[in-house]
Design a protein around this motif. Structure first.
Motif, short mmCIF file in Angstrom:
data_model
loop_
_atom_site.label_atom_id
_atom_site.label_comp_id
_atom_site.label_asym_id
_atom_site.label_seq_id
_atom_site.Cartn_x
_atom_site.Cartn_y
_atom_site.Cartn_z
N ALA A 55 0.81 -1.22 0.00
CA ALA A 55 0.00 0.00 0.00
C ALA A 55 0.84 1.27 0.00
N THR A 56 2.16 1.13 0.19
CA THR A 56 3.01 2.32 0.06
C THR A 56 2.90 2.90 -1.35
N ARG A 57 2.52 2.09 -2.32
CA ARG A 57 2.38 2.59 -3.70
C ARG A 57 1.22 3.59 -3.82
N LEU A 58 0.30 3.56 -2.86
CA LEU A 58 -0.82 4.49 -2.90
C LEU A 58 -0.46 5.88 -2.39
N LEU A 59 0.64 5.98 -1.65
CA LEU A 59 0.95 7.23 -0.96
C LEU A 59 1.13 8.40 -1.93
N THR A 60 1.62 8.12 -3.12
CA THR A 60 1.81 9.21 -4.08
C THR A 60 0.49 9.88 -4.45
N TYR A 61 -0.64 9.15 -4.29
CA TYR A 61 -1.95 9.71 -4.61
C TYR A 61 -2.60 10.36 -3.38
N LEU A 62 -1.95 10.27 -2.23
CA LEU A 62 -2.50 10.83 -1.00
C LEU A 62 -1.77 12.09 -0.55
N VAL A 63 -0.52 12.25 -0.96
CA VAL A 63 0.28 13.39 -0.45
C VAL A 63 -0.29 14.74 -0.87
N GLY A 64 -0.98 14.79 -2.00
CA GLY A 64 -1.48 16.06 -2.49
C GLY A 64 -2.87 16.43 -2.01
N LEU A 65 -3.44 15.65 -1.10
CA LEU A 65 -4.79 15.94 -0.62
C LEU A 65 -4.80 17.18 0.27
N ASP A 66 -5.94 17.89 0.27
CA ASP A 66 -6.04 19.06 1.13
C ASP A 66 -6.17 18.63 2.58
N LYS A 67 -5.95 19.58 3.49
CA LYS A 67 -5.83 19.24 4.90
C LYS A 67 -6.55 20.26 5.78
N THR A 68 -6.85 19.85 7.02
CA THR A 68 -7.43 20.74 8.02
C THR A 68 -6.56 20.72 9.27
N TYR A 69 -6.34 21.91 9.83
CA TYR A 69 -5.54 22.06 11.03
C TYR A 69 -6.29 22.88 12.07
N GLU A 70 -6.08 22.54 13.34
CA GLU A 70 -6.45 23.39 14.46
C GLU A 70 -5.15 23.99 14.99
N THR A 71 -5.13 25.28 15.24
CA THR A 71 -3.89 25.91 15.66
C THR A 71 -4.15 27.07 16.62
N THR A 72 -3.12 27.43 17.34
CA THR A 72 -3.14 28.65 18.16
C THR A 72 -1.99 29.53 17.71
N ILE A 73 -2.32 30.75 17.29
CA ILE A 73 -1.33 31.73 16.84
C ILE A 73 -1.12 32.73 17.96
N ARG A 74 0.13 32.92 18.33
CA ARG A 74 0.45 33.92 19.35
C ARG A 74 0.97 35.18 18.69
#
Length: 305
Positions: A55-74
């Motif tokens: 399944a490592t062969r699938l990773l090339t199709y997953l790296v470009g997916l959009d993402k969501t983050y929770e963060t605290t900016i000081r």
């Protein structure tokens, strides 16, 4: 028996690297053939997507997916690394934060939303002349990274807190949720918001909660890994969720595995790529258009009894 093949979702804790998570996963599954679809900084926590065995062969199709983050900016201080692990390089002048109103923050956030040009953090894994930027920066060398285009589809500010630190420095902590394209540096967003407001900024917390269709709520903890290898997401399920599914006959699966084209079948694809799944529900690979035909862009290893 060979180790299982599939995709594993892990909830990375703070204080360790993504490579540390991979090392522990290798021990849990008894294989070195493990890769990941995007790292997290040691300070950051949250979702890592790992590929096990074939399944490592699938990773090339997953790296470009959009993402969501929770963060605290000081706001009120800038650091060398654009996060709390770095050394403070500047603090806002006394009273400077008085002019940082909710309205000015909203305007600054709006300027960092949509398609923007962003210079990654100096302490990043980007390679410069074959060396990681963070290695160059730690060695005291000047690092100049090129700006890149990224998309911030949501930059939602939640609670804000004005406080004074133990040394008397005044700061504003902003909680935010960010949806972004792959390749976005959230640390750079905090840095740039602080710079835009004239007071400096860095992150004190960062947690990744989503990668494409994969959610943090479905991830395994490292404690669960220590108890044994957990069940993996099936490669056919993962590829179908990301690329769409194309059911193929046993004959078509055989032809695709042997590198043959499926003549005149391009019309069966809704997009440019799809997961080809055989009658047994096994992922054959990823197919793409070649004129009016379909051809394998990637084939999975064949499963042997």
């Amino acid at each position: 028996m060979s180790p299982a093949s599939g995709i594993l979702l892990v909830d990375k804790p703070g204080g360790i690297t993504s490579h540390d998570v991979v090392a522990r996963t290798r021990r849990a599954f008894g294989t070195r053939k493990i890769g990941h679809a995007g790292t997290l900084d040691p300070m950051a926590t949250g979702l890592l997507v790992l590929g096990i065995e074939g399944a490592t062969r699938l990773l090339t199709y997953l790296v470009g997916l959009d993402k969501t983050y929770e963060t605290t900016i000081r706001l009120g201080a800038a650091t060398t690394t654009d996060d709390a692990e770095g050394e403070t390089v500047s603090t806002a002048a006394a009273g400077a934060l008085d002019s940082v109103t909710d309205s000015r923050i909203a305007d600054g956030v709006a300027r960092l939303t949509g398609r923007i040009s962003q210079v990654p953090s100096t302490f990043s894994a980007i390679k410069v002349d074959g060396r990681r930027a963070y290695d160059l920066a730690r060695a005291g060398e000047d690092v100049e990274l090129k700006a890149r285009e990224v998309t911030i589809s949501r930059f939602a500010v939640g609670e804000s807190r004005r406080t004074a630190l133990a040394d008397g420095t005044e700061v504003i902590d902003l909680d935010a949720t960010i949806d972004c394209s792959s390749g976005t540096y959230i640390r750079a967003l905090g840095r740039d918001l602080g710079a835009d407001l004239g007071v400096g900024g860095h992150l004190t917390m960062l947690r990744r909660t989503r990668i494409g269709p994969f959610e943090l709520a479905d991830a395994h903890t490292l404690e669960a890994l220590a108890d044994g290898a957990p069940a993996l997401l099936d490669p056919a399920e993962v590829a179908s969720r990301v690329l769409g599914r194309l059911d193929v006959t046993a004959g078509e699966a055989r032809d695709l595995r042997h590198g043959k084209k499926l003549a005149g079948q391009a019309g069966r694809l809704e997009g440019d790529l799809a997961a080809a799944v055989d009658p047994e529900g096994v992922l054959v690979g990823v197919v793409e258009r070649r004129g009016e035909a379909l051809k394998s862009a990637m084939n999975m290893p064949e499963v042997t009894a």
